[in-house]
Design an enzyme around this catalytic site. Structure first.
Site, PDB file in Angstrom:
ATOM      1  N   GLY A   1      -3.475 -10.466   4.496  1.00  0.00           N
ATOM      2  CA  GLY A   1      -3.132  -9.246   3.776  1.00  0.00           C
ATOM      3  C   GLY A   1      -4.162  -8.177   4.093  1.00  0.00           C
TER       4      GLY A   1
ATOM      5  CB  THR B   1       8.169  -1.931  -0.052  1.00  0.00           C
ATOM      6  OG1 THR B   1       7.002  -2.355  -0.753  1.00  0.00           O
ATOM      7  CG2 THR B   1       8.972  -0.971  -0.910  1.00  0.00           C
TER       8      THR B   1
ATOM      9  NE  ARG C   1       3.118   4.208 -36.283  1.00  0.00           N
ATOM     10  CZ  ARG C   1       3.945   3.375 -36.878  1.00  0.00           C
ATOM     11  NH1 ARG C   1       5.221   3.672 -37.019  1.00  0.00           N
ATOM     12  NH2 ARG C   1       3.503   2.212 -37.325  1.00  0.00           N
TER      13      ARG C   1
ATOM     14  CD  GLU D   1       0.451   1.917   1.797  1.00  0.00           C
ATOM     15  OE1 GLU D   1       1.255   1.084   1.321  1.00  0.00           O
ATOM     16  OE2 GLU D   1       0.622   2.469   2.885  1.00  0.00           O
TER      17      GLU D   1
HETATM   18  C1  LIG Z   1       4.819  -4.863  -4.798  1.00  0.00           C
HETATM   19  C2  LIG Z   1       4.140  -4.980  -3.470  1.00  0.00           C
HETATM   20  C3  LIG Z   1       4.635  -4.248  -2.409  1.00  0.00           C
HETATM   21  C4  LIG Z   1       4.039  -4.379  -1.138  1.00  0.00           C
HETATM   22  N1  LIG Z   1       4.582  -3.708  -0.065  1.00  0.00           N
HETATM   23  C5  LIG Z   1       4.132  -3.966   1.180  1.00  0.00           C
HETATM   24  C6  LIG Z   1       4.794  -3.425   2.339  1.00  0.00           C
HETATM   25  O1  LIG Z   1       5.774  -2.676   2.233  1.00  0.00           O
HETATM   26  N2  LIG Z   1       4.320  -3.779   3.565  1.00  0.00           N
HETATM   27  C7  LIG Z   1       3.255  -4.608   3.743  1.00  0.00           C
HETATM   28  O2  LIG Z   1       2.898  -4.913   4.882  1.00  0.00           O
HETATM   29  N3  LIG Z   1       2.591  -5.129   2.665  1.00  0.00           N
HETATM   30  C8  LIG Z   1       3.019  -4.832   1.400  1.00  0.00           C
HETATM   31  N4  LIG Z   1       2.373  -5.379   0.301  1.00  0.00           N
HETATM   32  C9  LIG Z   1       1.239  -6.263   0.505  1.00  0.00           C
HETATM   33  C10 LIG Z   1      -0.105  -5.649   0.101  1.00  0.00           C
HETATM   34  O3  LIG Z   1      -0.430  -4.595   0.966  1.00  0.00           O
HETATM   35  C11 LIG Z   1      -1.134  -6.775   0.096  1.00  0.00           C
HETATM   36  O4  LIG Z   1      -0.837  -7.620  -1.015  1.00  0.00           O
HETATM   37  C12 LIG Z   1      -2.560  -6.258   0.004  1.00  0.00           C
HETATM   38  O5  LIG Z   1      -2.927  -5.608   1.191  1.00  0.00           O
HETATM   39  C13 LIG Z   1      -3.575  -7.381  -0.269  1.00  0.00           C
HETATM   40  O6  LIG Z   1      -3.393  -8.460   0.567  1.00  0.00           O
HETATM   41  P1  LIG Z   1      -3.298  -9.949  -0.050  1.00  0.00           P
HETATM   42  O7  LIG Z   1      -2.290  -9.908  -1.135  1.00  0.00           O
HETATM   43  O8  LIG Z   1      -3.060 -10.888   1.073  1.00  0.00           O
HETATM   44  O9  LIG Z   1      -4.691 -10.220  -0.701  1.00  0.00           O
HETATM   45  P2  LIG Z   1      -6.006 -10.796   0.035  1.00  0.00           P
HETATM   46  O10 LIG Z   1      -6.259 -10.035   1.276  1.00  0.00           O
HETATM   47  O11 LIG Z   1      -5.873 -12.275   0.126  1.00  0.00           O
HETATM   48  O12 LIG Z   1      -7.114 -10.432  -1.029  1.00  0.00           O
HETATM   49  C14 LIG Z   1      -7.282 -11.149  -2.255  1.00  0.00           C
HETATM   50  C15 LIG Z   1      -8.436 -10.521  -3.026  1.00  0.00           C
HETATM   51  O13 LIG Z   1      -9.637 -10.583  -2.244  1.00  0.00           O
HETATM   52  C16 LIG Z   1     -10.165  -9.288  -2.040  1.00  0.00           C
HETATM   53  N5  LIG Z   1     -10.745  -9.182  -0.700  1.00  0.00           N
HETATM   54  C17 LIG Z   1     -10.177  -9.479   0.485  1.00  0.00           C
HETATM   55  N6  LIG Z   1     -11.014  -9.233   1.497  1.00  0.00           N
HETATM   56  C18 LIG Z   1     -12.137  -8.745   0.944  1.00  0.00           C
HETATM   57  C19 LIG Z   1     -13.396  -8.307   1.462  1.00  0.00           C
HETATM   58  N7  LIG Z   1     -13.647  -8.269   2.780  1.00  0.00           N
HETATM   59  N8  LIG Z   1     -14.349  -7.898   0.591  1.00  0.00           N
HETATM   60  C20 LIG Z   1     -14.097  -7.889  -0.740  1.00  0.00           C
HETATM   61  N9  LIG Z   1     -12.942  -8.300  -1.298  1.00  0.00           N
HETATM   62  C21 LIG Z   1     -11.977  -8.719  -0.463  1.00  0.00           C
HETATM   63  C22 LIG Z   1      -8.978  -8.341  -2.212  1.00  0.00           C
HETATM   64  O14 LIG Z   1      -9.409  -7.046  -2.540  1.00  0.00           O
HETATM   65  C23 LIG Z   1      -8.215  -9.041  -3.317  1.00  0.00           C
HETATM   66  O15 LIG Z   1      -8.781  -8.703  -4.552  1.00  0.00           O
HETATM   67  C24 LIG Z   1       2.921  -5.210  -0.966  1.00  0.00           C
HETATM   68  C25 LIG Z   1       2.398  -5.930  -2.076  1.00  0.00           C
HETATM   69  C26 LIG Z   1       2.997  -5.822  -3.307  1.00  0.00           C
HETATM   70  C27 LIG Z   1       2.448  -6.621  -4.447  1.00  0.00           C
END
Ligand SMILES: Cc1cc2nc3c(=O)[nH]c(=O)nc-3n(C[C@H](O)[C@H](O)[C@H](O)COP(=O)(O)OP(=O)(O)OC[C@H]3O[C@@H](n4cnc5c(N)ncnc54)[C@H](O)[C@@H]3O)c2cc1C
Length: 381
Positions: free
Chosen positions: A130, A157, A266, A361
């Site tokens: 991600g 999305t 309220r 994002e």
């Molecule tokens: C409703 C929704 C819509 C979305 N739409 C899209 C879309 O259209 N296209 C698309 O490609 N993606 C989309 N996403 C995905 C979204 O961009 C990712 O969920 C996001 O980038 C985080 O990636 P991850 O969930 O894999 O978390 P991870 O990368 O696994 O991170 C988990 C946690 O660790 C932290 N972390 C990770 N690396 C570090 C670091 N180096 N230092 C400190 N902290 C760190 C993160 O901040 C987070 O708190 C969507 C997500 C949601 C929930």
């Protein structure tokens, strides 16, 4: 220095607000409960040029500046956190095509989005990658006449309702971020499958997991340059983060205004809530955070319009606006008391919908990393 919006943008705000209050605001609860994508509202908004409004007129768009797009985003999300952002994110796949696509790609794929015939999508995230974009595993292997794509994308999305999706895939698996390319993929091509994901909020959004099994992508469906997908993505994020900041700002405004109104009506202990100092302080802090978020969002949008996009400021706008919006909706719900927790009022929906702002994002942690890299001189622009 001039903080005046100017007549053109003021008129835009008034007309968008009128549309959003009539066509979006009354339907939030209904779409949240049904979970259906708001196709009819997308079409109405598109008719007025509010969908992918920055697309140039030659491709059917309104050719609006980025500040104008931010104003539309703010007003739509203010009217309703779910429908507003569902309609706004219809444009998600467009910037990559607009900035890096060929004339044929732009002529074919941009007008249907502008007309509200289909939303668009961009698929970067994968089950195991991600924040760390360079760790994506989806592969594009060269074959006769094009590529074969294999892999899984998640949280995309519009992934199961769009006619087309921009897919980021590895064209050189040994080259890290220098081995990523972007492709245009039509969702009815053989080997493309999508499954909708259930979420805590944004219920009327389509968020999907995508499975790519030997999807053949013809040569001329590469977007931009081979192995330059990561760099193209950075340009995309400079703008999309400001846009997301504007959406989050709109949700904060919507929650704040609803709480302010409620606090005037309220009564508790014989006086309106707004006469209690603890409530006044909450409202003052909410208003202050909204004003600061708006300044960051508008300034970074204005910089984009000047051709001087600043990745640190785009990240700061997204970071500040999304964290402020989470705080503001939290306090708004508190002001509503028990009614805030009920489905009777909009606030519980805003509270659920706003939460994703610090995650998608690029998470808040990643925005801070980007800002720090710019400050340290490690990320030049
Ligand atoms: C409703 C929704 C819509 C979305 N739409 C899209 C879309 O259209 N296209 C698309 O490609 N993606 C989309 N996403 C995905 C979204 O961009 C990712 O969920 C996001 O980038 C985080 O990636 P991850 O969930 O894999 O978390 P991870 O990368 O696994 O991170 C988990 C946690 O660790 C932290 N972390 C990770 N690396 C570090 C670091 N180096 N230092 C400190 N902290 C760190 C993160 O901040 C987070 O708190 C969507 C997500 C949601 C929930």
């Amino acid at each position: 220095m001039n903080f005046d919006l100017g007549e053109e943008h003021r008129i835009l705000r008034d007309t968008v607000r009128e549309f959003a209050e009539k066509e979006i605001m009354p339907y939030g609860k209904e779409y949240d409960e049904s979970g259906e994508y708001p196709w009819d509202i997308l079409k109405k908004a598109a008719k007025l040029g509010y969908v992918a409004a920055d697309i140039p007129e030659e491709y059917g768009g309104a050719g609006m500046d980025y500040l104008g797009c931010a104003i539309i985003a703010e007003e739509f999300a203010r009217a309703d956190s779910s429908i507003g952002s569902a309609v706004l994110t219809a444009s998600l796949g467009c910037p990559m095509v607009r900035y890096f696509g060929t004339d044929e790609q732009k002529e074919r794929y941009l007008p249907p989005v502008v007309k509200g015939e289909t939303p668009s999508a961009i698929a970067i995230t994968e089950p195991d990658a991600g924040s760390d974009v360079q760790a994506i595993k989806t592969r594009a292997d060269k074959v006769d006449g094009g590529w074969k794509l294999n892999g899984t994308k998640t949280f995309i999305t519009n992934g199961s309702i769009s006619d087309w999706v921009v897919i980021l895939a590895k064209t050189d698996p040994n080259a890290g971020y220098r081995g990523i390319s972007a492709f245009l993929v039509e969702t009815d091509w053989e080997g493309y499958e999508a499954r909708r994901i259930k979420k805590m909020g944004l219920n009327c959004h389509d968020t999907a997991e995508i499975y790519l099994k030997d999807v053949f992508v013809p040569e001329d469906y590469l977007i931009g340059q081979e192995n330059f997908g990561f760099y193209q993505l950075m340009r995309f994020f400079n703008e999309s983060r400001v846009f997301v900041g504007a959406v989050q700002l709109g949700m904060a405004v919507g929650a704040y205004e609803r709480a302010l109104e409620y606090a005037k009506q309220r009564k508790a202990f014989g006086r309106p809530l707004i006469d209690h100092q603890a409530i006044q302080f909450k409202l003052a802090d909410m208003w202050k955070d909204i004003e600061a978020a708006r300044l960051l969002v508008y300034k970074s949008a204005w910089l984009i319009d000047q051709g001087k996009a600043n990745p640190a400021l785009s990240s700061a706008a997204k970071l500040f606006a999304s964290e402020a919006a989470v705080k503001v909706t939290y306090e708004a719900l508190q002001i509503f008391g028990g009614y805030g927790y009920s489905k009777e009022y909009d606030i519980e929906r805003f509270y659920r919908d706003v939460r994703v702002g610090t995650i998608y994002e690029g998470t808040s942690e990643i925005q801070r990393l980007i800002i720090a890299r710019v400050l340290a001189g490690k990320l030049k622009f």
